[in-house]
Scaffold this motif. Structure first.
Motif, short mmCIF file in Angstrom:
data_model
loop_
_atom_site.label_atom_id
_atom_site.label_comp_id
_atom_site.label_asym_id
_atom_site.label_seq_id
_atom_site.Cartn_x
_atom_site.Cartn_y
_atom_site.Cartn_z
N THR A 65 -8.54 -24.82 -35.92
CA THR A 65 -7.18 -24.51 -35.52
C THR A 65 -6.45 -23.63 -36.53
N THR B 123 2.52 -28.88 -31.62
CA THR B 123 1.13 -29.05 -31.22
C THR B 123 1.08 -29.66 -29.82
N ALA B 124 -0.06 -29.50 -29.19
CA ALA B 124 -0.31 -30.11 -27.89
C ALA B 124 -1.60 -30.90 -27.97
N GLN B 125 -1.57 -32.13 -27.51
CA GLN B 125 -2.76 -32.98 -27.55
C GLN B 125 -3.69 -32.61 -26.41
N VAL B 126 -4.98 -32.52 -26.72
CA VAL B 126 -5.99 -32.35 -25.69
C VAL B 126 -6.92 -33.56 -25.74
N ASN B 127 -7.38 -33.99 -24.58
CA ASN B 127 -8.24 -35.15 -24.47
C ASN B 127 -9.60 -34.74 -23.92
N PRO C 208 -8.10 -38.99 -26.92
CA PRO C 208 -7.63 -37.78 -27.62
C PRO C 208 -8.76 -37.09 -28.36
N ALA D 12 -8.06 -33.59 -29.94
CA ALA D 12 -7.47 -32.79 -31.01
C ALA D 12 -6.01 -32.50 -30.68
N HIS D 13 -5.28 -32.05 -31.68
CA HIS D 13 -3.93 -31.56 -31.50
C HIS D 13 -3.94 -30.06 -31.83
#
Length: 538
Positions: free
Chosen positions: A37, A47-51, A58, A60-61
């Motif tokens: 990142t 930031t935006a969390q991805v799962n 979760p 990453a952010h």
């Protein structure tokens, strides 16, 4: 990059493993995420969390970019492009071949990351580094063929010399999708670099890490870091910022969004290439090898859980083989294994998100409510993971059903019987899409004749989609509302260049000479044109 393998998933109709805790299996090391990142152009602090779709846990952010960050990314790319455009083709090709080798060496890490982010089966993830390596090698080996100045015939033989140069566009904006997060992030940008451009990439928000790892490999191979900039954020916000600044746009995604991208490019009078939606047909002719066709139909329909731009969603089968084909196709589909795992051995993985699952469920439920029959699948499988859906075969789909004409983009295919081949071709051409088609027949010559009548950018014979897509010298793209422009081959690199004609004239000038009047000059030129026609010259 640290990885921890999972365990294989159960068969479609098999029991879930209560001892298996996928949430404990899938985790990225914080240092790995931070290193990736750090490549993003982001100053927002947001930031935006991805799962991971494998478990919903979760992953990453992801730092988010602003309009100011996009502007900065383009400024950096433009500085780098000015120097890069002066490098030799040999230098660029050498770096491209190092990238080829790096991708093959690191494919284990690449596959893990793709599976984490997309939820696809490992064997489908393998298609991605394979395709990027093929693309890198092809453009490295053919750079001179596509980009060298080309001499063309002058208007006056021996006195007019004209060459056509290929001049880079400048900075190319690439907006890539989530379904093939590694290859779609890189494969369109490699010819742009080879042609002397820089790239600003906006990968889909759901699959940023695969794209960022690709950017890291580009730098390791030897491309200047500033040459490939990456920005992140919602497509509705960041996409227009990219379109407003690029010298050319390459977009892969939905038809609806593609139309908006095209409108933005038209406003600025810049070019674009768009690979958009599809409702792809597969035809099984009366003389087809039924077993081979059934195997191909499984891959055509259910690779990457049907989340593939060239995936088959409409299957037309000749009367003469219909029952035998359906029996084998259903049996092969029911035998498929599903699972949330990093390992080899499963036939299909997960859908990407709750939204994609909702679309699949809506299409299937609507069809069943209106009388369609489910021959295989038709169920959400939360026991395997939050977004798993069984590979599904529908029969009796009619025009009033949502899935008849709308793209599902999931593991759902509809079966249709046909009586004659002209009818099958006409039905295959129904609708506004035209991306990919397939024909199964033992008579390849006849199949090629039918292929010319199908309104699709690619048509595969006795193969689902790989014959055209994996042949990187062949252009790939859509007709009608499936897009415009082509990736791969000469078209895939020439789109990133401007054709510049340079002519020099000796002795004769294009004006009256030696006291000629305008009328005498016109008569002389007319006589010369007639003479050149007789001599079969220019």
């Amino acid at each position: 990059m640290s990885t921890t393998p999972g365990s294989g998933g159960p068969l479609v109709d098999g029991p879930a493993d209560p001892e298996h805790d996928p949430a404990a299996v899938y985790a990225l090391e914080p240092d790995d995420v931070a290193a990736l990142t750090a490549r993003l152009v982001s100053t927002t602090g947001q930031t935006a969390q991805v799962n991971t779709p494998l478990t919903g846990a979760p992953l990453a952010h992801i730092p988010q970019s602003s309009g100011h960050d996009v502007a900065e990314a383009f400024a950096r790319a433009r500085r780098a492009q000015r120097a890069w455009s002066r490098t030799s083709l040999e230098h660029r090709a050498a770096i491209m071949l190092r990238l080829h080798d790096l991708i093959l060496e690191r494919q284990g890490e690449i596959l893990d990351l793709i599976v984490w982010e997309s939820g696809k089966a490992r064997k489908h993830a393998f298609d991605e580094p394979l395709h990027v390596a093929l693309t890198a090698r092809y453009y490295a080996r053919t750079a001179h063929q596509h980009l060298d100045a080309r001499r063309v015939r002058g208007v006056v033989p021996a006195l007019t010399r004209v060459e056509v140069n290929r001049v880079p566009k400048g900075v190319v904006g690439i907006i890539s999708p989530w379904n093939y997060p590694f290859t779609m992030a890189l494969c369109d940008g490699l010819p742009a670099l080879m042609a002397g451009n820089a790239v600003v990439a906006k990968p889909d928000a759901q699959t940023m890490l695969s794209a960022l790892y690709g950017a890291q490999l580009l730098e390791e191979a030897g491309f200047p870091r500033e040459l490939w900039q990456v920005v992140a954020g919602p497509g509705s916000q960041i996409g227009p910022e990219v379109v407003d600044r690029a010298d050319y746009i390459c977009f892969t995604g939905s038809t609806a969004t593609g139309k908006r991208v095209a409108a933005g490019c038209a406003e600025r009078l810049i070019g674009c290439s768009l690979e958009l939606g599809g409702k792809n047909p597969l035809l099984v002719l009366r003389d087809a090898d039924v077993e081979r066709a059934a195997e191909g139909a499984v891959r055509a329909s259910f690779s990457n859980a049907g989340q593939l731009c060239v995936s088959t969603e409409r299957l037309f089968v000749a009367d003469q083989v219909y029952d035998r084909f359906v029996e084998r196709f259903v049996a092969r589909t029911q035998a498929m294994s599903l699972g949330a795992t990093l390992e080899w051995g499963t036939d299909m993985g997960s859908l990407i998100s709750a939204d994609q699952l909702a679309t699949v469920e809506r299409h299937v439920d609507d069809a069943v409510a209106q009388g369609a029959r489910v021959l295989a699948g038709g169920r959400h499988r939360p026991d395997l993971g939050p977004f798993f859906y069984e590979p599904t075969i529908l029969e009796g789909v009619t025009p009033g059903m949502t899935c008849f004409g709308e793209e599902t983009f999931g593991p759902v295919v509809s079966l249709y019987r046909f009586h004659d081949e002209a009818d099958a071709v006409a039905r295959a051409n129904e609708g506004e899409y035209g991306l990919n088609g397939s024909i199964y027949s033992r008579d390849v010559k006849r199949a090629r004749g039918l292929a010319a009548e199908i309104k699709c950018g690619t048509v595969n014979i006795n193969e689902a989609f790989g014959a055209t897509f994996a042949s990187v010298e062949s252009p790939m793209g859509g007709m009608r509302e499936s897009g415009m422009g082509r990736r791969q081959g000469a078209e895939g690199i020439h789109r990133y260049t401007e054709a510049q004609s340079v002519g020099d004239q000796r002795l004769l000038r294009f004006a009256p000479m030696l006291g000629m009047s305008d009328e005498q000059y016109a008569r002389m030129m007319t006589a010369n044109l007639k003479l050149m026609k007789k001599l079969r010259r220019a």
